[in-house]
Scaffold this active site. Sequence first.
Site, PDB file in Angstrom:
ATOM      1  N   HIS A  22     -57.404  -4.759 108.473  1.00  0.00           N
ATOM      2  CA  HIS A  22     -56.523  -4.423 107.348  1.00  0.00           C
ATOM      3  C   HIS A  22     -57.310  -4.384 106.041  1.00  0.00           C
ATOM      4  O   HIS A  22     -57.160  -3.453 105.245  1.00  0.00           O
ATOM      5  CB  HIS A  22     -55.383  -5.438 107.254  1.00  0.00           C
ATOM      6  CG  HIS A  22     -54.501  -5.456 108.457  1.00  0.00           C
ATOM      7  ND1 HIS A  22     -53.431  -4.620 108.606  1.00  0.00           N
ATOM      8  CD2 HIS A  22     -54.547  -6.199 109.594  1.00  0.00           C
ATOM      9  CE1 HIS A  22     -52.843  -4.844 109.779  1.00  0.00           C
ATOM     10  NE2 HIS A  22     -53.510  -5.806 110.389  1.00  0.00           N
ATOM     11  N   ARG A 177     -64.208   6.196 106.089  1.00  0.00           N
ATOM     12  CA  ARG A 177     -65.228   6.361 105.061  1.00  0.00           C
ATOM     13  C   ARG A 177     -65.840   7.759 105.138  1.00  0.00           C
ATOM     14  O   ARG A 177     -65.873   8.368 106.212  1.00  0.00           O
ATOM     15  CB  ARG A 177     -66.313   5.295 105.214  1.00  0.00           C
ATOM     16  CG  ARG A 177     -65.792   3.869 105.051  1.00  0.00           C
ATOM     17  CD  ARG A 177     -66.919   2.845 105.023  1.00  0.00           C
ATOM     18  NE  ARG A 177     -67.738   2.875 106.224  1.00  0.00           N
ATOM     19  CZ  ARG A 177     -67.415   2.278 107.373  1.00  0.00           C
ATOM     20  NH1 ARG A 177     -66.271   1.615 107.482  1.00  0.00           N
ATOM     21  NH2 ARG A 177     -68.215   2.338 108.417  1.00  0.00           N
TER      22      ARG A 177
END
Length: 367
Positions: A22, A177
């Site tokens: 998370h 990412r």
Amino acid sequence: MKQTGKTIVFRADASLQMGTGHVMRCLTLADTLTASGAGCHFICRAHDGNLAAFIRQRGYQVHLLELVPGVPAQANPLAHAAWLGASMMQDAAETAALLSHLKPDWLVVDHYALDARWETPQRRHVARLMVIDDLADRQHDCDLLLDQNLGRTDADYVARVPAYCTCLLGPNYALLRPEFAALRPYSLQRRQKGALRTLLITMGGVDKDNATGHVLQALSGSSLPLDCRITVVMGATAPWLNEVTTLAETLPWPVDVQVNVSNMAQLMADADLAIGAAGSTSWERCCLGLPSIVICLAENQRFITNQLKQCGAALVLEPPNNENFPHQLSIALNSLVTQQVFLQDMSFSARNISAGNGTSLIVKTII
């Protein structure tokens, strides 16, 4: 850098019980928001295994809430209530006190132990509220909801969010990412041969039940080529790290145990097969077309693993703490070694699930 002037606050936790996923995906979003000129803060509770120091190393201010012992079970009826470390109302009050000073444009909440009863009190202190969810099992009071799981539809949330809430659903919005999208062409190109010479094992940043060790032990009964290279990735807070490192030295294949890596995208792109946990990392593997044996480690991962299996993007095994696991893993690996077309088929199925640009799409929505 273009300055947006926006302030974003994240409420997310990491712990030995819930893992690191998370916080890590929130950091991915925070990095891209920061690159767009926003200022980001984190509110976390001081669980064992929290990532406050790591978040600060990444350049963000962390407001750390203390653990509250002895919270009665009825104080929070949600399935993951034990993950909060306080009553929901106390957490709401402590968070609101911080938000009243920070005055953020957006509050981003990523926590299975929080729902609309926590979110609504924050409204007076924030302009807009975003929820990151995976479960579709509770009510939310938010302007924007992200559920990046494969197979999610509007029907899963229509009765759980306000009518004005925008829902971003599916792996096209996965918080990856930027290096994953950047390495996608290279990774897909090298999979055309379908050989199995590099194996990547990633069972989560914490792996409190030592799934990594069970996998390594089970490899002894497989027909992995002797020239296969194995890379194991673990987090610094993983309680079984030393035992895994010792076990790795006894295997007939060269095994490189790496901790807190910063080049996960490159490791995945260079791997021919991954053995890993479900969760957000599933979409990283899909972006790179990486064939996977996915191990379901918790009931809240069941939806993801079922969807990956149905799409042919992964082989799915049950948790490794049962006596049949070594045999099941051996059968799976042996089929991939002897019939390498299976690797190619899984790669083609996986690569169609996510292209890896979800983070930029979400930032455009926020900014």
